[in-house]
Design a protein around this motif. Sequence first.
Motif, PDB file in Angstrom:
ATOM      1  N   SER A   1       0.834  -1.207   0.000  1.00  0.00           N
ATOM      2  CA  SER A   1       0.000   0.000   0.000  1.00  0.00           C
ATOM      3  C   SER A   1       0.869   1.258   0.000  1.00  0.00           C
ATOM      4  CB  SER A   1      -0.910   0.027   1.224  1.00  0.00           C
ATOM      5  OG  SER A   1      -1.811  -1.037   1.199  1.00  0.00           O
ATOM      6  N   LEU A   2       1.921   1.271   0.771  1.00  0.00           N
ATOM      7  CA  LEU A   2       2.825   2.414   0.838  1.00  0.00           C
ATOM      8  C   LEU A   2       3.532   2.629  -0.509  1.00  0.00           C
ATOM      9  CD1 LEU A   2       4.104   4.643   2.526  1.00  0.00           C
ATOM     10  CD2 LEU A   2       5.860   3.004   3.205  1.00  0.00           C
TER      11      LEU A   2
ATOM     12  N   VAL B   1       3.231   5.926  -3.035  1.00  0.00           N
ATOM     13  CA  VAL B   1       4.381   6.683  -3.520  1.00  0.00           C
ATOM     14  C   VAL B   1       4.366   6.743  -5.051  1.00  0.00           C
ATOM     15  CG1 VAL B   1       6.909   6.681  -3.682  1.00  0.00           C
ATOM     16  CG2 VAL B   1       5.805   6.270  -1.484  1.00  0.00           C
ATOM     17  N   VAL B   2       4.071   5.644  -5.701  1.00  0.00           N
ATOM     18  CA  VAL B   2       4.016   5.609  -7.164  1.00  0.00           C
ATOM     19  C   VAL B   2       2.897   6.525  -7.678  1.00  0.00           C
ATOM     20  CG1 VAL B   2       3.505   4.130  -9.156  1.00  0.00           C
ATOM     21  CG2 VAL B   2       5.081   3.349  -7.382  1.00  0.00           C
ATOM     22  N   ALA B   3       1.741   6.474  -7.054  1.00  0.00           N
ATOM     23  CA  ALA B   3       0.633   7.339  -7.462  1.00  0.00           C
ATOM     24  C   ALA B   3       0.995   8.808  -7.248  1.00  0.00           C
ATOM     25  CB  ALA B   3      -0.627   6.987  -6.677  1.00  0.00           C
ATOM     26  N   PHE B   4       1.633   9.124  -6.145  1.00  0.00           N
ATOM     27  CA  PHE B   4       2.070  10.491  -5.851  1.00  0.00           C
ATOM     28  C   PHE B   4       3.021  10.980  -6.935  1.00  0.00           C
ATOM     29  CE2 PHE B   4       4.817  13.532  -3.603  1.00  0.00           C
ATOM     30  CZ  PHE B   4       3.848  14.419  -3.140  1.00  0.00           C
ATOM     31  N   TYR B   5       3.934  10.137  -7.353  1.00  0.00           N
ATOM     32  CA  TYR B   5       4.901  10.499  -8.388  1.00  0.00           C
ATOM     33  C   TYR B   5       4.190  10.806  -9.707  1.00  0.00           C
ATOM     34  CZ  TYR B   5       8.487  10.082 -11.955  1.00  0.00           C
ATOM     35  OH  TYR B   5       9.294  10.317 -13.039  1.00  0.00           O
ATOM     36  N   PHE B   6       3.327   9.898 -10.150  1.00  0.00           N
ATOM     37  CA  PHE B   6       2.682  10.065 -11.449  1.00  0.00           C
ATOM     38  C   PHE B   6       1.625  11.168 -11.457  1.00  0.00           C
ATOM     39  CE2 PHE B   6       4.439   5.841 -12.405  1.00  0.00           C
ATOM     40  CZ  PHE B   6       4.962   6.122 -13.656  1.00  0.00           C
ATOM     41  N   LEU B   7       1.005  11.465 -10.333  1.00  0.00           N
ATOM     42  CA  LEU B   7      -0.042  12.474 -10.299  1.00  0.00           C
ATOM     43  C   LEU B   7       0.457  13.879  -9.974  1.00  0.00           C
ATOM     44  CD1 LEU B   7      -2.898  10.482  -8.542  1.00  0.00           C
ATOM     45  CD2 LEU B   7      -2.671  11.029 -10.967  1.00  0.00           C
TER      46      LEU B   7
END
Length: 89
Positions: A10-11, A15-21
């Motif tokens: 989940s973490l 982090v991946v979603a934060f990077y791409f968004l």
Amino acid sequence: MNQQYGQLLSLVLLVVAFYFLLIRPQVKRQKEQQQLMASLAVGDRVVTIGGLYGTIVALADDTVDLKVAEGVVVTYARSAIARKVESGE
């Protein structure tokens, strides 16, 4: 043990979603703005971030002189240029 992997996954997904968004689009916009600043030339028609249309008559390291009307030249910071205007606009 299985619950720890789920939390870690989940973490990582967060982090991946934060990077791409958030991060990647901001870096892309910064690169585009830097390319615009590097491509400015005398005679280009531009729009400032305040919405003022003008034609570049002189360039310095960090300033741009814009002709906004006949006999009216104003000085702006290079970073205040929002975009170039195409001939049809």
